[in-house]
Design an enzyme around this catalytic site. Structure first.
Site, mmCIF file in Angstrom:
data_model
loop_
_atom_site.group_PDB
_atom_site.id
_atom_site.type_symbol
_atom_site.label_atom_id
_atom_site.label_comp_id
_atom_site.label_asym_id
_atom_site.label_seq_id
_atom_site.Cartn_x
_atom_site.Cartn_y
_atom_site.Cartn_z
ATOM 1 N N ARG A 40 -4.596 13.121 5.581
ATOM 2 C CA ARG A 40 -3.543 14.016 6.083
ATOM 3 C C ARG A 40 -3.656 15.422 5.498
ATOM 4 N NH1 ARG A 40 2.043 10.528 6.556
ATOM 5 N NH2 ARG A 40 1.531 9.704 8.609
ATOM 6 N N LYS A 200 4.993 -6.897 15.907
ATOM 7 C CA LYS A 200 6.123 -7.387 16.695
ATOM 8 C C LYS A 200 6.330 -6.656 18.017
ATOM 9 C CE LYS A 200 9.120 -6.958 13.315
ATOM 10 N NZ LYS A 200 10.358 -6.874 12.635
ATOM 11 N N GLY A 353 0.375 4.027 12.118
ATOM 12 C CA GLY A 353 -0.038 4.013 10.710
ATOM 13 C C GLY A 353 -1.113 2.987 10.407
ATOM 14 N N GLY A 376 4.557 7.044 13.295
ATOM 15 C CA GLY A 376 5.761 6.860 14.122
ATOM 16 C C GLY A 376 5.997 8.000 15.097
#
Ligand code: ADP
Ligand code: MG
Length: 395
Positions: A40, A200, A353, A376
């Site tokens: 990053r 999920k 991520g 996100g």
């Protein structure tokens, strides 16, 4: 798509002070304070170098972790030191975000100097998007540059507040993220396929809704595939199946069928006896999972199928690992898909991520079109949500 102000829209910057929001929320070894992955930070270097090339004075701000207030464990000092090595020039650091010490340090800056402020999350006004904090930050500089795409989904003072008080622009990383993800969202070259995995269904309902309505094909893998397979009537033993999300999975499958969008589900699975890295495991088909077995990865036949499904795709978006890739024994599906995408001539964009970590682990990041630093934020962007940090930069 809306357009955004870029660095060139800021006019001449020589001698001017640029306040730059970066996303230096990097993993750090708690003992040695060594930065264990500086991806990053490297991603923001082009913007910092561009500003220095203009002879601007550069003030950097970022968050690090989720401190509840000032906490030395989350100080950005080691990050400033690491940045100095990356830039091969001194980087000043002031242990506060606003106030007299900051004003003093800023007053001393010469054109071409870099100063890093302390963690924005040490200040209670940051997450509340306090206009007073935003005004104080803005008062330090002549212009604001946002290069923190990973924070663009947060309506926080350093992201969404400051631009109200200063001429503002997207940095080079922000621009690249918006261009790459904007293409996927708005005008993908077709056929456009998405590969969605991860833990999920319930984490990704909005994304799946959007993809079923816009993509030309969908592959479902990872833990969430268990829920889709269960919705198709398979008995998956002790695998993680979200009972509450099974109805949603069923609806998505029906919607896809109505639209004529193929959805590829695993045709084989790696099942384990226990949720453990060293568990005994073998490959089987979805109709033959034993009562005590858990599906922790897609199998080799599925990896091959994915290659076939995607052969004609011109654009591929991938989010979510195909299995518990953190454990060697259950990483083959994820690594296999990564390798197939590295070979693909389609435009391949990866976001999320863990997905980005998986691509890095597979060692193929530089063979893909774009690996988002967004996490996100990238997912919310692709859901079609307006991001506060992006709205603030609109022309
Ligand atoms: P991303 O961060 O890229 O959006 P997610 O957070 O949704 O991805 O999912 C990543 C996690 O899903 C990983 O920690 C991985 O171990 C887990 N996972 C993937 N497949 C399975 C599975 N079959 N069973 C349990 N966990 C899984
Ligand atoms: Mg994740």
């Amino acid at each position: 798509m809306a357009s955004y102000r870029g660095l060139n829209d800021l006019g001449p910057l020589a001698g001017k002070c640029a306040l730059v929001r970066v996303d230096f929320n990097v993993p750090m070894d708690p003992e040695s304070k060594t930065i264990t992955d500086d991806t990053r930070m490297r991603a923001a270097l082009p913007t910092i170098r561009w500003l220095l090339g203009q002879n601007a004075r550069v003030i950097l701000m970022s968050h690090l972790g989720r401190p509840k207030g000032p906490d030395p464990k989350f100080s950005l000092r080691p990050v400033a030191e690491h940045l100095a090595r990356l830039l091969a020039r001194p980087v000043g650091f002031v242990g506060e975000l606003v106030g007299p010490a900051v004003k003093q340090a800023v007053a001393k800056l010469e054109p071409g100097d870099v100063l890093m402020l302390e963690n924005v999350r040490f200040h209670p006004g940051e997450t509340k998007n306090d206009p007073e904090l935003a005004r104080q930050l803005a008062s330090l500089a002549d212009v604001y540059v946002d290069d923190a795409f990973g924070s663009a989904h947060r309506a926080h003072a350093s992201v969404a507040g400051v631009p109200a008080f200063l001429p503002s622009a997207a940095g080079l990383l922000m621009e690249r993220e918006l261009a790459m993800l904007g293409d996927v969202l708005g005008s993908p070259e077709r056929p456009y396929w998405a590969i969605i995995g991860g833990a999920k269904v319930s984490d990704k309902v909005a994304l799946l809704d959007r993809l079923v309505a816009t993509a030309d094909g969908l592959v479902i893998g990872g833990g969430m595939a268990n829920t889709f397979l269960a919705a198709e009537g398979y008995h998956l033993g002790a695998s993680k199946v979200e009972a509450e999300a099974a109805a949603k999975a069923k609806t998505l499958l029906e919607q896809a069928r109505e639209r004529g969008v193929p959805i590829g589900l695993p045709v084989d699975l790696v099942v384990a006896e226990a949720f453990a890295p060293d568990s005994a495991h073998h490959v089987t088909t979805p109709d033959r999972v034993g009562d005590d077995e858990l599906a922790l990865d897609i199998g080799p036949a599925t990896v091959e199928k994915i290659g076939q499904w995607l052969a004609a795709a011109r654009t591929v978006f991938w989010n979510g690992p195909m299995g518990v890739f953190e454990w060697e024994a259950f990483s083959s599906g994820t690594i296999g898909v990564a390798s197939a995408l590295a070979e693909s001539t389609a435009k391949v964009v990866v976001g999320g991520g863990d997905s980005v970590a998986a691509v890095a682990k597979a060692g193929i990041a530089d063979r893909l079109t774009h690996v988002s630093t967004g996490g996100g934020a990238a997912l919310e962007f692709l859901e079609g949500k307006a991001l506060p940090g992006v709205l603030a930069l609109a022309k």
